[in-house]
Design a protein around this motif. Structure first.
Motif, PDB file in Angstrom:
ATOM      1  N   TYR A 371       6.960  -0.715   5.343  1.00 14.43           N
ATOM      2  CA  TYR A 371       6.943  -1.056   6.331  1.00 14.43           C
ATOM      3  C   TYR A 371       5.933  -0.772   7.268  1.00 14.43           C
ATOM      4  N   ILE A 372       5.344   0.315   7.348  1.00 14.62           N
ATOM      5  CA  ILE A 372       3.940   0.711   7.765  1.00 14.62           C
ATOM      6  C   ILE A 372       2.753  -0.127   7.274  1.00 14.62           C
ATOM      7  N   LYS A 373       2.962  -0.184   5.839  1.00 14.60           N
ATOM      8  CA  LYS A 373       1.524  -1.012   5.346  1.00 14.60           C
ATOM      9  C   LYS A 373       1.727  -2.502   5.509  1.00 14.60           C
ATOM     10  N   GLN A 374       3.051  -2.904   5.834  1.00 12.31           N
ATOM     11  CA  GLN A 374       3.334  -4.601   6.360  1.00 12.31           C
ATOM     12  C   GLN A 374       2.614  -4.467   7.848  1.00 12.31           C
ATOM     13  N   ALA A 375       2.821  -3.401   8.591  1.00 10.51           N
ATOM     14  CA  ALA A 375       2.307  -3.530  10.001  1.00 10.51           C
ATOM     15  C   ALA A 375       0.818  -3.089  10.201  1.00 10.51           C
ATOM     16  N   ASP A 376       0.104  -2.286   9.256  1.00  8.01           N
ATOM     17  CA  ASP A 376      -1.038  -2.190   9.407  1.00  8.01           C
ATOM     18  C   ASP A 376      -1.619  -1.578   8.083  1.00  8.01           C
ATOM     19  N   ASN A 377      -2.346  -2.503   7.366  1.00  7.84           N
ATOM     20  CA  ASN A 377      -2.644  -1.936   5.761  1.00  7.84           C
ATOM     21  C   ASN A 377      -3.788  -1.041   5.811  1.00  7.84           C
ATOM     22  N   GLN A 378      -4.357  -0.651   7.096  1.00  8.37           N
ATOM     23  CA  GLN A 378      -5.464   0.316   7.078  1.00  8.37           C
ATOM     24  C   GLN A 378      -5.012   1.698   7.222  1.00  8.37           C
ATOM     25  N   VAL A 379      -3.742   1.816   7.742  1.00  6.26           N
ATOM     26  CA  VAL A 379      -3.032   3.049   8.272  1.00  6.26           C
ATOM     27  C   VAL A 379      -2.689   4.062   6.897  1.00  6.26           C
ATOM     28  N   GLU A 380      -2.773   5.432   6.856  1.00  7.03           N
ATOM     29  CA  GLU A 380      -2.776   6.090   5.842  1.00  7.03           C
ATOM     30  C   GLU A 380      -1.004   6.447   5.891  1.00  7.03           C
ATOM     31  N   THR A 381      -0.447   5.918   4.775  1.00  6.22           N
ATOM     32  CA  THR A 381       0.955   6.412   4.876  1.00  6.22           C
ATOM     33  C   THR A 381       1.345   7.771   4.065  1.00  6.22           C
ATOM     34  N   ASN A 382       0.396   8.224   3.316  1.00  4.28           N
ATOM     35  CA  ASN A 382       0.513   9.544   2.401  1.00  4.28           C
ATOM     36  C   ASN A 382       0.458  10.757   3.629  1.00  4.28           C
ATOM     37  N   ASP A 383       1.638  11.192   3.927  1.00  5.70           N
ATOM     38  CA  ASP A 383       1.758  12.136   5.286  1.00  5.70           C
ATOM     39  C   ASP A 383       1.590  13.569   4.715  1.00  5.70           C
ATOM     40  N   LYS A 384       1.368  13.923   3.370  1.00  8.26           N
ATOM     41  CA  LYS A 384       1.399  15.284   3.053  1.00  8.26           C
ATOM     42  C   LYS A 384       0.518  16.412   4.072  1.00  8.26           C
ATOM     43  N   ASP A 385      -0.636  15.752   4.333  1.00  7.30           N
ATOM     44  CA  ASP A 385      -1.469  16.683   5.183  1.00  7.30           C
ATOM     45  C   ASP A 385      -0.885  16.849   6.617  1.00  7.30           C
ATOM     46  N   TYR A 386       0.086  16.348   7.019  1.00  4.19           N
ATOM     47  CA  TYR A 386       0.596  16.414   8.378  1.00  4.19           C
ATOM     48  C   TYR A 386       1.952  17.066   8.454  1.00  4.19           C
ATOM     49  N   VAL A 387       2.291  17.402   7.200  1.00  2.54           N
ATOM     50  CA  VAL A 387       3.698  18.219   7.431  1.00  2.54           C
ATOM     51  C   VAL A 387       3.727  19.381   8.141  1.00  2.54           C
ATOM     52  N   PHE A 388       2.586  20.378   7.749  1.00  3.67           N
ATOM     53  CA  PHE A 388       2.755  21.508   8.286  1.00  3.67           C
ATOM     54  C   PHE A 388       2.175  21.632   9.976  1.00  3.67           C
ATOM     55  N   ILE A 389       1.241  20.758  10.143  1.00  2.00           N
ATOM     56  CA  ILE A 389       0.894  20.638  11.580  1.00  2.00           C
ATOM     57  C   ILE A 389       2.011  20.306  12.374  1.00  2.00           C
ATOM     58  N   HIS A 390       2.990  19.291  11.891  1.00  2.00           N
ATOM     59  CA  HIS A 390       3.891  18.855  12.525  1.00  2.00           C
ATOM     60  C   HIS A 390       4.970  19.996  12.923  1.00  2.00           C
ATOM     61  N   PHE A 391       5.239  20.871  11.888  1.00  4.13           N
ATOM     62  CA  PHE A 391       6.210  21.965  11.880  1.00  4.13           C
ATOM     63  C   PHE A 391       5.490  22.881  13.211  1.00  4.13           C
ATOM     64  N   ILE A 392       4.154  23.036  13.015  1.00  2.00           N
ATOM     65  CA  ILE A 392       3.460  24.220  14.024  1.00  2.00           C
ATOM     66  C   ILE A 392       3.726  23.556  15.327  1.00  2.00           C
ATOM     67  N   LEU A 393       3.474  22.322  15.567  1.00  2.00           N
ATOM     68  CA  LEU A 393       3.516  21.775  17.024  1.00  2.00           C
ATOM     69  C   LEU A 393       4.942  21.740  17.490  1.00  2.00           C
ATOM     70  N   HIS A 394       5.968  21.429  16.735  1.00  2.00           N
ATOM     71  CA  HIS A 394       7.327  21.304  17.137  1.00  2.00           C
ATOM     72  C   HIS A 394       8.230  22.206  17.268  1.00  2.00           C
ATOM     73  N   ASN A 395       7.675  23.421  16.557  1.00  2.00           N
ATOM     74  CA  ASN A 395       8.535  24.503  16.440  1.00  2.00           C
ATOM     75  C   ASN A 395       8.265  25.991  16.789  1.00  2.00           C
ATOM     76  N   LEU A 396       6.944  26.246  16.772  1.00  2.00           N
ATOM     77  CA  LEU A 396       6.423  27.497  16.865  1.00  2.00           C
ATOM     78  C   LEU A 396       6.509  27.734  18.763  1.00  2.00           C
ATOM     79  N   PRO A 397       6.501  28.962  18.909  1.00  2.00           N
ATOM     80  CA  PRO A 397       6.422  29.162  20.361  1.00  2.00           C
ATOM     81  C   PRO A 397       5.282  29.232  20.827  1.00  2.00           C
ATOM     82  N   VAL A 398       5.233  29.040  22.332  1.00  2.00           N
ATOM     83  CA  VAL A 398       3.980  29.005  23.020  1.00  2.00           C
ATOM     84  C   VAL A 398       2.773  30.062  22.751  1.00  2.00           C
TER      85      VAL A 398
END
Length: 557
Positions: A371-398
């Motif tokens: 779906y992402i590729k159909q919406a915008d072929n230039q956007v990166e769909t491989n999200d391996k590099d975003y997993v850890f930073i997502h965890f940090i921002l959404h789960n670690l304390p201030v």
């Protein structure tokens, strides 16, 4: 991010930069500025070598690699201990005996100026590209996740590194890297133990490993000879050893760390320390990614961890279909969570059901990428590099969010500083100084090294601004290195061990080899790690063949 996170982040980064400037101000001669005064102790060398290799890519991409593919990536590092022993026994004694500032100086004494220059240029090309990637990696991810301007981030990281690298040269890099590695270790240990605290009450560390094992994330060793498999014991021991030999033995960004040692023994101990600690460190970072994976077995995740990808598809006509798919994913994840919690003491009895749910989850994620590729072929769909930073921002304390972001940016700064320092030193010593008709004083060469540092910093920032995400950022850096490292290593091995081969044979052998390796990489005939072995063996065989033919021709005449 909260105000406290910004405070921790800014204070940490500014303290590192200002400490580096203050500690090493006043270096006015080449011995101090490029050679680091040749007074580094083994622990400074060891931490500096480790910090040079452990870029931000390591701390962003490696946990994501484990999250998606498991622990098998650790096999990539199996060649490090072997390489460290060889470099300590062969390379370091020769370099320090000759008192060279760059490793390429040795090649002129063994061959000639054109071979030295060619090898230095090969290094400058690959390391110049890699320096841009080490800036770009954290910048593009932080930009996507935090909404910061990408170009501005590239500029900020690059300029901060340029400031203290220009101010104090090699010593400034080594001094600041000790502080950066301290922050990196502190941040990663805190993150790891917090993840364990966030797991359900009945899921301790051992059970977490069992959950990861059922999902086939704990398979560490692969003894297969499948060339399509990037990470096996053999690629690590053979291809990895060639890569690490070249990286630690012939790459100026690493060599400059131990060339600053106050003795052969201190330099050797520093490298051996790195060889002993590096594999466990990578294992721990991958294990952190495994714990993030287990954490997300009990918490819902986005369909794609890349915020830019989700933003693109949600702004398209496919948004409703994508949101429905997200709900399907959450349904599957809730089923998996309920199954795990109700069978936490008898996981093997539900392994088939868990694998079936994981297959369903994987299929849903792949449909989301479509779906992402159909919406915008230039956007990166491989999200391996975003997993850890997502965890940090959404789960670690201030506060800890700011510390972990400081870890990522510190790693980017430490590796980039080493690269800029080495690029400037090589340009000054191997190209500029060597081709000067009239001798200049030390002050002039220190000044030129500073200007070359600024110049290479600008090039790295430009590369970062125009770079694009690859399959996985940590792989991209290693692919760039693998294209050139084997050839460079082969040239040095010829210099060390094959005495009958002369300069012209090596020069043309290196050019032919580089062309062949580029073709093999472009046509994807071999996994990238094998390019290191291919380049090394090819340049040695071709050079020896050319020399043999030249000798036969001479004898006939």
């Amino acid at each position: 991010m909260q105000l406290l996170d910004w405070f921790v982040l800014l204070i940490t980064l500014l303290a590192i930069v200002l400490y580096g400037v203050w500690k090493t101000k006043g270096s006015t001669n080449v011995e101090d500025y490029i050679g680091g005064g040749r007074k580094s102790n083994w622990w400074t060398i060891g931490l500096s070598v480790m910090a040079t290799q452990a870029s931000a890519i390591t701390f962003l991409s490696t946990p994501g690699q484990a999250f998606h593919s498991g622990m098998g990536f650790v096999q990539f590092y199996f060649g490090i201990p072997i390489a460290m022993i060889v470099v300590c026994m062969v390379f370091i004694p020769i370099y320090l005996k000759l008192k060279v500032y760059t490793v390429y100086e040795f090649l002129e004494s063994r061959f000639d100026l054109k071979t030295r220059t060619l090898t230095a240029i090969l290094f400058l090309v690959q390391r110049g590209l890699a320096a841009g990637i080490t800036i770009f990696a954290p910048a593009i991810i932080l930009s996507a996740v935090l909404g910061w301007n990408l170009t501005l981030l590239n500029f900020i990281i690059g300029v901060l590194v340029i400031i203290y690298t220009v101010s104090g040269g090699t010593e400034a890099v080594s001094v600041t890297q000790k502080q950066q590695m301290g922050i990196i270790f502190l941040g990663m240990f805190i993150a790891f133990f917090l993840i364990l605290q966030y797991l359900p009450e009945d899921v301790g560390f051992v059970k977490a490993l069992s959950i990861a094992g059922i999902s086939e994330r704990m398979k560490i060793l692969d003894f297969s000879f499948d060339l399509s498999n990037r990470y096996t014991v053999w690629t690590g021991l053979i291809g990895g050893t060639f890569l690490m030999l070249s990286y630690f033995g012939t790459d100026q960004s690493q060599a400059q760390r131990y060339l600053s040692g106050k003795s052969v023994r201190e330099s050797q101990l520093g490298l051996l320390f790195n060889g002993i600690v590096k594999v466990p460190m990578q294992f721990f970072i991958l294990l952190t990614g495994i714990m993030v994976f287990v954490f997300y077995q009990f918490h819902n995740t986005p369909l794609n961890f890349n915020p830019a990808a989700e933003k693109a598809v949600l702004a398209s006509p496919l948004s409703q279909s994508y949101l429905e798919l997200q709900e399907n994913l959450h349904t599957v994840q809730n089923q998996k969570e309920a199954l795990l919690l109700s069978n936490v003491n008898s996981l093997n009895t539900v392994s088939a059901e868990l694998k079936e749910l994981e297959t369903s989850e994987k299929d849903i994620r792949e449909q989301g990428k479509a779906y992402i590729k159909q919406a915008d072929n230039q956007v990166e769909t491989n999200d391996k590099d975003y997993v850890f930073i997502h965890f940090i921002l959404h789960n670690l304390p201030v506060g800890l969010v700011g510390l972990l972001l400081a870890v990522i940016l510190s790693a980017a700064m430490s590796s980039t500083a080493s690269e800029l320092n080495a690029l400037a030193a090589t340009t000054t010593i191997d190209l500029y100084q060597r081709n000067q008709i009239e001798a200049k004083d030390d002050t002039h060469y220190v000044k030129m090294t500073k200007w070359f540092t600024v110049g290479w910093g600008g090039i790295a920032i430009l590369v970062a601004c125009f770079a694009n995400l690859f399959d996985n950022l940590i792989q991209l850096v290693n692919i760039i290195g693998s294209i050139f490292y084997g050839n460079i290593l082969g040239i040095f091995l010829l210099a060390f061990f094959i005495t009958f081969v002369k300069s012209n044979a090596v020069f043309w052998g290196a050019i032919i080899t580089q062309m062949i390796v580029l073709v093999v990489w472009w046509l994807d005939w071999l996994p990238f790690l094998w390019l290191n072995a291919l380049g090394c063996i090819l340049v040695m065989l071709i050079s020896m063949s050319i020399q043999t033919m030249a000798r036969s021709k001479t004898l006939k005449n």
